[in-house]
Scaffold this motif. Structure first.
Motif, PDB file in Angstrom:
ATOM      1  N   SER A  66       0.857  -1.185   0.000  1.00  0.00           N
ATOM      2  CA  SER A  66       0.000   0.000   0.000  1.00  0.00           C
ATOM      3  C   SER A  66       0.890   1.232   0.000  1.00  0.00           C
ATOM      4  O   SER A  66       2.092   1.165   0.288  1.00  0.00           O
ATOM      5  CB  SER A  66      -0.914   0.020   1.238  1.00  0.00           C
ATOM      6  OG  SER A  66      -0.164   0.237   2.423  1.00  0.00           O
ATOM      7  N   HIS A  67       0.291   2.377  -0.322  1.00  0.00           N
ATOM      8  CA  HIS A  67       1.054   3.628  -0.289  1.00  0.00           C
ATOM      9  C   HIS A  67       1.452   3.985   1.140  1.00  0.00           C
ATOM     10  O   HIS A  67       2.514   4.576   1.358  1.00  0.00           O
ATOM     11  CB  HIS A  67       0.235   4.749  -0.922  1.00  0.00           C
ATOM     12  CG  HIS A  67       0.025   4.574  -2.394  1.00  0.00           C
ATOM     13  ND1 HIS A  67       1.012   4.826  -3.326  1.00  0.00           N
ATOM     14  CD2 HIS A  67      -1.060   4.143  -3.101  1.00  0.00           C
ATOM     15  CE1 HIS A  67       0.561   4.581  -4.542  1.00  0.00           C
ATOM     16  NE2 HIS A  67      -0.701   4.165  -4.441  1.00  0.00           N
ATOM     17  N   ALA A  68       0.609   3.623   2.111  1.00  0.00           N
ATOM     18  CA  ALA A  68       0.955   3.882   3.507  1.00  0.00           C
ATOM     19  C   ALA A  68       2.198   3.103   3.914  1.00  0.00           C
ATOM     20  O   ALA A  68       3.078   3.622   4.618  1.00  0.00           O
ATOM     21  CB  ALA A  68      -0.221   3.512   4.410  1.00  0.00           C
ATOM     22  N   VAL A  69       2.295   1.851   3.481  1.00  0.00           N
ATOM     23  CA  VAL A  69       3.485   1.057   3.764  1.00  0.00           C
ATOM     24  C   VAL A  69       4.692   1.632   3.040  1.00  0.00           C
ATOM     25  O   VAL A  69       5.784   1.727   3.605  1.00  0.00           O
ATOM     26  CB  VAL A  69       3.244  -0.417   3.373  1.00  0.00           C
ATOM     27  CG1 VAL A  69       4.555  -1.203   3.371  1.00  0.00           C
ATOM     28  CG2 VAL A  69       2.251  -1.066   4.339  1.00  0.00           C
ATOM     29  N   SER A 128       8.191   0.027  -5.527  1.00  0.00           N
ATOM     30  CA  SER A 128       6.924  -0.025  -6.254  1.00  0.00           C
ATOM     31  C   SER A 128       5.789  -0.290  -5.275  1.00  0.00           C
ATOM     32  O   SER A 128       5.982  -0.959  -4.254  1.00  0.00           O
ATOM     33  CB  SER A 128       6.935  -1.151  -7.297  1.00  0.00           C
ATOM     34  OG  SER A 128       8.017  -1.029  -8.197  1.00  0.00           O
ATOM     35  N   VAL A 129       4.612   0.212  -5.569  1.00  0.00           N
ATOM     36  CA  VAL A 129       3.404  -0.094  -4.807  1.00  0.00           C
ATOM     37  C   VAL A 129       2.534  -1.001  -5.665  1.00  0.00           C
ATOM     38  O   VAL A 129       2.215  -0.657  -6.812  1.00  0.00           O
ATOM     39  CB  VAL A 129       2.629   1.175  -4.414  1.00  0.00           C
ATOM     40  CG1 VAL A 129       1.315   0.806  -3.726  1.00  0.00           C
ATOM     41  CG2 VAL A 129       3.474   2.055  -3.501  1.00  0.00           C
ATOM     42  N   VAL A 130       2.173  -2.151  -5.119  1.00  0.00           N
ATOM     43  CA  VAL A 130       1.307  -3.097  -5.818  1.00  0.00           C
ATOM     44  C   VAL A 130       0.149  -3.447  -4.894  1.00  0.00           C
ATOM     45  O   VAL A 130       0.349  -4.106  -3.864  1.00  0.00           O
ATOM     46  CB  VAL A 130       2.060  -4.378  -6.236  1.00  0.00           C
ATOM     47  CG1 VAL A 130       1.092  -5.380  -6.877  1.00  0.00           C
ATOM     48  CG2 VAL A 130       3.197  -4.042  -7.202  1.00  0.00           C
ATOM     49  N   HIS A 131      -1.038  -2.988  -5.241  1.00  0.00           N
ATOM     50  CA  HIS A 131      -2.235  -3.400  -4.513  1.00  0.00           C
ATOM     51  C   HIS A 131      -2.615  -4.803  -4.969  1.00  0.00           C
ATOM     52  O   HIS A 131      -2.898  -5.018  -6.146  1.00  0.00           O
ATOM     53  CB  HIS A 131      -3.397  -2.444  -4.792  1.00  0.00           C
ATOM     54  CG  HIS A 131      -3.304  -1.163  -4.020  1.00  0.00           C
ATOM     55  ND1 HIS A 131      -4.031  -0.044  -4.360  1.00  0.00           N
ATOM     56  CD2 HIS A 131      -2.586  -0.808  -2.936  1.00  0.00           C
ATOM     57  CE1 HIS A 131      -3.757   0.938  -3.511  1.00  0.00           C
ATOM     58  NE2 HIS A 131      -2.874   0.490  -2.640  1.00  0.00           N
ATOM     59  N   GLY A 170      -2.985   2.297   8.135  1.00  0.00           N
ATOM     60  CA  GLY A 170      -2.341   1.604   7.033  1.00  0.00           C
ATOM     61  C   GLY A 170      -2.980   1.927   5.698  1.00  0.00           C
ATOM     62  O   GLY A 170      -3.353   3.057   5.392  1.00  0.00           O
ATOM     63  N   GLY A 171      -3.140   0.881   4.885  1.00  0.00           N
ATOM     64  CA  GLY A 171      -3.674   1.060   3.548  1.00  0.00           C
ATOM     65  C   GLY A 171      -5.180   0.963   3.449  1.00  0.00           C
ATOM     66  O   GLY A 171      -5.738   1.078   2.345  1.00  0.00           O
ATOM     67  N   MET A 172      -5.886   0.786   4.565  1.00  0.00           N
ATOM     68  CA  MET A 172      -7.340   0.599   4.466  1.00  0.00           C
ATOM     69  C   MET A 172      -8.064   1.813   3.884  1.00  0.00           C
ATOM     70  O   MET A 172      -8.983   1.652   3.069  1.00  0.00           O
ATOM     71  CB  MET A 172      -7.906   0.173   5.819  1.00  0.00           C
ATOM     72  CG  MET A 172      -7.452  -1.237   6.200  1.00  0.00           C
ATOM     73  SD  MET A 172      -8.394  -2.055   7.507  1.00  0.00           S
ATOM     74  CE  MET A 172      -7.757  -1.231   8.957  1.00  0.00           C
ATOM     75  N   PRO A 173      -7.661   3.056   4.226  1.00  0.00           N
ATOM     76  CA  PRO A 173      -8.320   4.202   3.572  1.00  0.00           C
ATOM     77  C   PRO A 173      -8.045   4.300   2.077  1.00  0.00           C
ATOM     78  O   PRO A 173      -8.701   5.082   1.389  1.00  0.00           O
ATOM     79  CB  PRO A 173      -7.742   5.408   4.325  1.00  0.00           C
ATOM     80  CG  PRO A 173      -7.264   4.870   5.621  1.00  0.00           C
ATOM     81  CD  PRO A 173      -6.772   3.497   5.317  1.00  0.00           C
ATOM     82  N   GLU A 174      -7.074   3.529   1.567  1.00  0.00           N
ATOM     83  CA  GLU A 174      -6.792   3.553   0.137  1.00  0.00           C
ATOM     84  C   GLU A 174      -7.825   2.768  -0.670  1.00  0.00           C
ATOM     85  O   GLU A 174      -7.950   2.979  -1.884  1.00  0.00           O
ATOM     86  CB  GLU A 174      -5.392   2.986  -0.130  1.00  0.00           C
ATOM     87  CG  GLU A 174      -4.278   3.830   0.476  1.00  0.00           C
ATOM     88  CD  GLU A 174      -2.900   3.208   0.320  1.00  0.00           C
ATOM     89  OE1 GLU A 174      -2.698   2.428  -0.644  1.00  0.00           O
ATOM     90  OE2 GLU A 174      -2.033   3.471   1.169  1.00  0.00           O
TER      91      GLU A 174
END
Length: 369
Positions: free
Chosen positions: A144-147, A161-164, A294-298
């Motif tokens: 995630s972007h947060a991570v 890199s960010v990979v959802h 974390g990435g949950m708001p993403e």
């Protein structure tokens, strides 16, 4: 590389039913097996629930653990020497540190690391070891972007890199019959409001806050039920805290079949990367109440696919769950969650990972100036 095929080792701490481990299984089903020969190694022998599924997918799993437990890095060194992998893709910091040290030197395997969590979650010695060896990675993938924002000592360019990722729920049951079956399986009343959660019973997941919030919810919804799927070191303590209407379902292999029996998905985590359980719930059409970490708001917009609340706040969590006692609101948010889940693409995530592999391997083969 042999005949153009790339030998890859995925290295994990365990192969239990946690979210990071499930991602391995999801991704291997979509890997380009004409290009990549993938094997998996893991450290903890008792966390082997996914080994049969990996075997069914044609992936060999090597257990590095066993008595004496401290010898697993030596077993990893022997495995690397014997199998001569072109690339090692690490998950979780402790095995990653070992891989970085064991592959150092000319001609060693290339290293890709997936960061699943925020660094502050790790114990101090783990953070130090991670920081000291992190630049050995040829590439880092954040879930995630947060991570990604928390990754220390980033380099310029395409190193990070960010990979959802996404769930792999093809063929999962749905509809009224699936709802009845799930409720019958768990012994839940057919008409009760059911809140469900999936996660290890640990301080990070903070089910204690969820139990406190659920007790408040029961004051206005006395027939409500809370289902906790998972196990962990805090189970006895959480059972002692739990009031009426709470079901501890243990570790389950059939979570996709249970989701249709729930009305609301909930996570009270204090820290997260991007939980697979949330994406599975959204794909199943469940509205969710989760903490803004974390990435949950993403992937979840507050008031659209569910509600975001502060961590460690039972009153806010209870209020959000109370809002979703309204069937009409649940239906609207659940439909929005299912629509949002169309962007979750595990096959696309694996293709993105393989693009990172290709870039790293190309860099390794590029002549030095």
């Amino acid at each position: 590389m042999s005949g153009g095929r790339v030998k890859v080792l995925w290295l994990a701490k365990g192969l239990g039913r946690g979210g990071a481990e499930q991602l391995l299984l999801n991704c291997v089903r979509h890997a380009d097996r004409s290009r990549y020969d993938i094997e998996v190694a893991y450290v903890l022998p008792h966390k082997d629930a996914l080994v049969p599924a990996l075997a069914a997918a044609g992936v060999e799993a090597h257990c590095l653990g066993g008595a004496p437990g401290w010898r697993w890095p030596l077993r990893l060194r022997a495995l690397l020497a014997e199998r001569r992998y072109d690339l090692v893709h690490t998950h979780m910091p402790v095995p990653a540190v070992a891989a970085r040290l064991l592959t150092a030197g000319r001609g060693g395997a290339r290293l890709v690391h997936t960061e699943h969590n925020l660094w502050e979650r790790y114990r101090r010695p783990t953070r130090w070891a991670n920081a000291l060896t992190y630049r050995r990675n040829d590439a880092v993938i954040a879930v995630s972007h947060a991570v990604a924002a928390g990754v220390s000592r980033r380099r310029a360019g395409e190193w990070l890199s960010v990979v959802h990722h996404g769930p792999d729920l093809d063929g999962a049951p749905s509809g009224p019959a699936a709802r009845r079956a799930a409720r019958a399986e768990l012994g839940l009343p057919p008409d009760a409001l059911v809140v469900g959660s999936v996660g290890n019973l640990t301080a990070k997941k903070d089910q204690a806050t969820m139990l406190a919030a659920f007790a408040r919810l029961r004051e206005r919804e006395p027939d409500a039920r809370l289902v906790l799927v998972g196990s962990g070191p805090l189970e006895a303590e959480l059972r002692a805290r739990a009031g009426e209407g709470v079901l501890f379902a243990g570790t389950r292999a059939d979570v996709p079949a249970l989701l249709p029996g729930w009305d609301v998905f909930c996570l009270s985590s204090r820290q997260e990367g991007l939980p697979v359980a949330l994406m599975e719930a959204m794909t199943s059409g469940l509205p969710s109440v989760v903490t803004r970490v974390g990435g949950m708001p993403e992937v979840l917009d507050d008031g659209v696919q569910g509600r975001l609340v502060p961590p460690g706040d039972p009153a806010a969590l209870a209020a959000a769950l109370g809002e979703l006692a309204d069937p009409g609101l649940r239906e609207r948010m659940g439909a929005a969650a299912r629509e949002r889940s169309r962007s979750f693409d595990v096959a696309g995530a694996q293709r993105a990972i393989e693009r990172v592999y290709a870039r790293v391997l190309a860099d390794a083969n590029r002549p030095a100036n």
